[in-house]
Design a protein around this motif. Structure first.
Motif, mmCIF file in Angstrom:
data_model
loop_
_atom_site.group_PDB
_atom_site.id
_atom_site.type_symbol
_atom_site.label_atom_id
_atom_site.label_comp_id
_atom_site.label_asym_id
_atom_site.label_seq_id
_atom_site.Cartn_x
_atom_site.Cartn_y
_atom_site.Cartn_z
ATOM 1 N N PRO A 1 45.078 36.155 109.394
ATOM 2 C CA PRO A 1 43.989 35.252 108.987
ATOM 3 C C PRO A 1 42.792 36.062 108.477
ATOM 4 C CG PRO A 1 44.005 35.461 111.366
ATOM 5 C CD PRO A 1 45.158 36.288 110.869
ATOM 6 N N HIS A 2 42.707 36.283 107.181
ATOM 7 C CA HIS A 2 41.741 37.239 106.633
ATOM 8 C C HIS A 2 40.287 36.803 106.834
ATOM 9 C CE1 HIS A 2 44.822 39.823 104.955
ATOM 10 N NE2 HIS A 2 45.464 38.730 104.546
ATOM 11 N N ARG A 3 40.014 35.496 106.770
ATOM 12 C CA ARG A 3 38.634 35.055 107.006
ATOM 13 C C ARG A 3 38.251 35.308 108.469
ATOM 14 N NH1 ARG A 3 36.016 29.735 107.526
ATOM 15 N NH2 ARG A 3 38.069 28.721 107.528
ATOM 16 N N TRP A 4 39.190 35.075 109.364
ATOM 17 C CA TRP A 4 38.962 35.344 110.794
ATOM 18 C C TRP A 4 38.738 36.842 111.021
ATOM 19 C CZ3 TRP A 4 39.062 31.668 114.799
ATOM 20 C CH2 TRP A 4 39.057 32.193 116.106
ATOM 21 N N LEU A 5 39.533 37.666 110.350
ATOM 22 C CA LEU A 5 39.399 39.113 110.515
ATOM 23 C C LEU A 5 38.063 39.626 109.997
ATOM 24 C CD1 LEU A 5 43.065 39.970 109.662
ATOM 25 C CD2 LEU A 5 41.873 40.886 111.655
ATOM 26 N N LYS A 6 37.553 39.019 108.937
ATOM 27 C CA LYS A 6 36.226 39.397 108.449
ATOM 28 C C LYS A 6 35.176 39.129 109.513
ATOM 29 C CE LYS A 6 32.982 38.614 104.633
ATOM 30 N NZ LYS A 6 32.714 37.836 103.388
ATOM 31 N N MET A 7 35.310 37.995 110.215
ATOM 32 C CA MET A 7 34.386 37.679 111.301
ATOM 33 C C MET A 7 34.573 38.635 112.473
ATOM 34 S SD MET A 7 34.409 33.482 111.312
ATOM 35 C CE MET A 7 33.051 33.367 112.472
ATOM 36 N N MET A 8 35.825 39.017 112.757
ATOM 37 C CA MET A 8 36.068 39.976 113.834
ATOM 38 C C MET A 8 35.335 41.288 113.574
ATOM 39 S SD MET A 8 40.153 39.508 114.708
ATOM 40 C CE MET A 8 40.186 40.926 115.807
ATOM 41 N N LYS A 9 35.411 41.766 112.340
ATOM 42 C CA LYS A 9 34.742 43.031 112.006
ATOM 43 C C LYS A 9 33.231 42.898 112.116
ATOM 44 C CE LYS A 9 38.435 44.701 108.941
ATOM 45 N NZ LYS A 9 38.813 45.061 107.552
ATOM 46 N N ALA A 10 32.691 41.761 111.660
ATOM 47 C CA ALA A 10 31.246 41.546 111.775
ATOM 48 C C ALA A 10 30.833 41.508 113.236
ATOM 49 C CB ALA A 10 30.857 40.240 111.076
#
Length: 852
Positions: free
Chosen positions: A677-686
């Motif tokens: 889930p790439h949008r979720w992963l972007k939030m994980m990194k943030a």
């Protein structure tokens, strides 16, 4: 029974493994991935059986296994690598004389509990975990700090649930031989004992030492043969509610702790009180300053507040300890003669202003009166604390109450998952854990491939699920559950389902039942065939908190519905070990306190650094951590304050359901370009970047160091110089202010021109001030102004210093200043006077005069 004598038999360690004994005696191993791996490598099954305690592991070890690994070149190379790290980080000697601390300065950090590792059970919850992370960060940063606490033989309770879900408590005794403790020694190499006065009479305590990396933690223990049974029980358990035992613990911690340090030749330059439990330390602190620097009480009282730090964690008045005066008197009686002060005045140091000599003795008031450096543990908590204690500084605006904030932080190496740590080694560099404040280093998290980060997280989630199944089997087995339930427990939860964790103390204000406001809707969310959700709950209610226990029971009974048993679990006996699995493996960290009752909430920070997304009420730290633009998680509500708690629960539960259904669940299952889930992963990194940069304990200790510790040391060095000349001058000035402040009279200010003004205008404002026998160099007169939100209240405020424009004699002066009109709207202004001097002088209670 006849007296039994005993001795401990330890394994015969081969020479090639000698370092592992040294390693086991320093809790540094507990936050070193390599060191933990070496113990697991000895025997994974035994390591778990030993509760991840190296000393306990040694009692299970067979001698032939020790001989085997002593010849294993791979194992020895691994051990050699750890030894090299240990000697680099811990064993080298620092010359503090070449640092701002100087060679004789130390910070003594007092706390009722310390959460270092699950194998050292001297903690109850968040306060202790925070204290443990503080010591670890101080070790990493090479700050000359010592910890002071109590050694609890039974610690905090172990939790288990009855068949109907009601919490039960057990207090197993800790085996001292399986703790890495040493007897503390004085400079003559003698064991240290201290004696203090308590309601039970004189009590004696032994002093133990535990190494936390570079930091020494000293723990006082009354369970010694010299004490009668009642006294030996004082350090038996954490947070006993019986007031005689409770006050004895706090006297032993504060007064006994400082006495113990003195016996070892440690007279700290700074003491840091972690909550009011430690406040009795200020009495011994004043006495030590008087004796060491040969000054009288009034002079010592100018020094001590300028070198003490007080951190409060409690956002509700009822959470602060107060004791009846009859219990306090015998505890502080020795200070009547040591300080040369009558008991009535000594008692007043801990009593609410104007409350009378028989009013309760408040530990917060005692601590804060003698600690200028005072802080809450988040920005919002600082605001709450200032409002809560406004009455201690009469006539002072709430935003000027001298309580600031230092937002808590977590020790990243202790809480980062094994998988994420390996990713950071590869992408951030092997020394990343020493560069937690370096934005360039931490921003490299963005370089981690999505697929790698997702696989790492899936491994952590899978480990969490396996642990939950293991724990559920253990729980059901203890209750003698039927075979079909035991079989069902083996397959609870699903490794590919969105996993939400709620793990914290089960106090009513934390609202574990918020999700149960609409049980039908909650059930539909969980049982969705297309987008299923599962929940892991864990946490303890205080033994006397029946309302908290009812929350657990209600949750357990709801989770027993056949449609939900596979998707909701409650894990008993929440501790550091379980917390570690949860903050590593959950997808969402849920927090639902009733604002503003959450002082900080560091568990969410631990989740954030691992890429677990927070969903929380805007309370505590999340007011600072949440950022809708960068996507660090989700907020429940918009930070509203409510007066009707029932209405608040209804509104915020609906908001939570909406966020789950409309935002969180769709985002997690959004797999359009593959299985990540790439949008979720972007939030994980943030989330990871935010957590590490802004909410790590390195940042927290750096804040304390820059804002409190080093300024306090500078204050001490300055105030005791030349036979305490400056402290004595401050004492004389304080005496003048006490005698003459009442004579100040301020006339209403006058504007040079009437009518409206335009932005950009500059108005001259004057006021007549009667100083009496005080001089202008002793008083600061200020214009206090700002935008009005009502007739007598400011929306925001600022000050402008006024200067003497005319001396009319007999202590009467005309003060004036220019006020620039920088914004449109209704502007209010008035004039006030405060003492001239440093921050302590300017914020002393009772020294603020306003115009008539």
């Amino acid at each position: 029974m006849r007296p039994i004598q005993s001795f401990q038999v330890y394994p015969d360690i081969p020479d090639s493994l000698r370092f592992i004994e040294i390693l086991s005696r320093n809790m540094w191993w507990s936050w070193q991935r390599d060191a933990i791996d070496i113990y697991r490598r000895v025997d994974p099954m035994l390591w778990e059986k030993a509760g991840r305690n190296p000393l306990y592991l040694s009692t299970f070890m067979k001698q032939d296994r020790l001989v085997e690994i002593s010849k294993d070149r791979s194992f020895l190379a691994h051990l050699s690598r750890i030894k090299e790290q240990y000697e680099h980080q811990i064993a080298d000697v620092i010359d503090f004389s070449q640092t701002p601390y100087g060679s004789s300065n130390a910070i003594a950090y007092f706390s009722m509990e310390f959460g270092i590792h699950e194998s050292l059970p001297i903690f109850a919850g968040g306060l202790g975990i925070l204290a443990g992370d503080h010591l670890k960060a101080a070790s990493d940063m090479k700050v000359p700090l010592v910890g002071v606490g109590l050694l609890y033989r039974h610690g905090y309770f172990r939790q288990f649930l009855s068949n109907d879900g009601w919490q039960q408590e057990d207090y197993p005794e800790t085996d001292l031989y399986h703790l890495p403790v040493f007897k503390a020694k004085n400079q003559a190499d003698e064991e240290v004992f201290v004696t203090v006065d308590c309601p039970q009479g004189k009590i004696t305590a032994a002093v133990w030492k535990i190494l936390i990396g570079r930091v020494s933690l000293y723990l006082l223990d009354t369970n010694i043969p010299e004490n009668p049974p009642e006294i030996r029980e004082i350090t038996s358990k954490l947070y006993l509610s019986e007031p005689r035992t409770r006050i004895a613990q706090e006297v032993l911690l504060g007064i006994g702790g400082l006495k113990a340090l003195a016996q070892m030749g440690i007279i700290p330059s700074v003491i840091h009180m972690n909550e009011g439990h430690c406040s009795f330390s200020v009495l011994e602190r004043v006495a030590q300053i008087m004796e060491k620097y040969n000054v009288d009480l009034k002079t010592a009282l100018e020094i001590v507040p300028r070198i003490n730090v007080f951190t409060t964690h409690t956002p509700v008045p009822a959470g602060h300890d107060e004791f009846p005066v009859d219990l306090v008197r015998p505890c502080i009686a020795p200070y009547e003669s040591r300080l040369g002060i009558p008991m009535k005045e000594l008692m007043s140091w801990g009593q609410h202003p104007g409350s009378g000599e028989h009013s309760p003795f408040c530990m917060f008031i005692l601590g804060v009166k003698l600690a200028h450096f005072c802080n809450g543990v988040s920005k919002l908590h600082g605001d709450v604390a200032r409002k809560m204690w406004l009455h201690l500084w009469p006539n002072r605006p709430v935003d000027e109450i001298p309580i600031t904030h230092v937002t808590n932080g977590v020790h990243v190496p202790s809480w980062i998952s094994h998988e994420n740590s390996q990713l950071f080694d590869r992408y951030l560099g092997p020394e990343w854990h020493f560069k937690l404040n370096d934005e360039d280093t931490i921003n490299r998290i963005d370089d981690i491939y999505d697929e790698e980060l997702w696989r790492a997280h899936e491994m952590s989630r899978a480990r969490l699920i396996r642990t939950c199944r293991k724990m559920m089997l253990k729980q059901y087995g203890r209750r003698n559950a039927p075979k079909e339930m035991m079989i069902e427990a083996e397959s609870v939860l699903d490794q590919d389902v969105l996993t939400i964790a709620f793990a914290r103390r089960f106090a009513t204000y934390k609202r574990a039942n918020l999700l149960l406001q609409d049980p039908e809707r909650f059930e539909r969310i969980i049982t969705s065939e297309k987008y299923p959700v599962q929940f892991v709950f864990s946490g303890k209610a205080h033994p006397r908190d029946n309302e908290g226990k009812e929350l657990i029971k209600r949750l357990i009974q709801f989770a027993r519905k056949p449609s939900l048993r596979h998707r909701i679990v409650f894990i008993e006996d929440y501790d550091i070990h379980m917390a570690r699995h949860l903050v590593h493996g959950a997808d969402i960290w849920l927090n639902t306190p009733r604002r503003p009752n959450e002082a900080c909430g560091t568990s969410g920070m631990k989740a954030a650094i691992n890429g677990v997304l927070n969903v929380s009420i805007l309370d505590g730290w999340w007011c600072e951590g949440y950022n809708a633009d960068t996507g660090t998680g989700w907020a429940i509500g918009a930070g509203e304050d409510y007066f009707d708690s029932g209405y608040q629960d209804s509104v915020e539960s609906q908001a939570l359901y909406n966020i789950l259904e409309n935002e969180i669940i769709p985002c997690f299952y959004e797999r359009q370009t593959g299985d990540a889930p790439h949008r979720w992963l972007k939030m994980m990194k943030a989330s990871m970047k935010m957590g590490i940069l802004d909410f790590c304990s390195t940042r927290m200790v750096s804040d304390y160091e820059k804002r409190f510790y080093l300024p306090a040391i500078e204050n001490l060095n300055r105030l005791v110089k030349d036979n305490a000349a400056e402290a004595k001058h401050l004492c004389q000035q304080h005496h003048r202010l006490q005698e003459l402040w009442k004579d100040i009279r301020i006339e209403p200010p006058v504007r040079e021109s009437d009518g409206t003004a335009r932005v950009g205008a500059c108005l001259k404002i004057s006021s007549g001030v009667h100083l009496g026998r005080l001089r202008p160099d002793e008083v600061e007169v200020q214009l206090y102004y700002g935008r009005l939100k009502s007739v007598d209240a400011f929306e925001s405020s600022a000050t402008e210093i006024m200067t003497v424009s005319e001396d009319r004699g007999n202590g009467y002066y005309i003060y004036s200043c220019n006020l620039s009109c920088n914004f449109p709207g209704r502007v209010g202004f008035t004039v006030r006077a405060i003492p001239k001097g440093d921050e302590v002088t300017q914020t002393m209670a009772g020294f603020m005069a306003w115009n008539n």
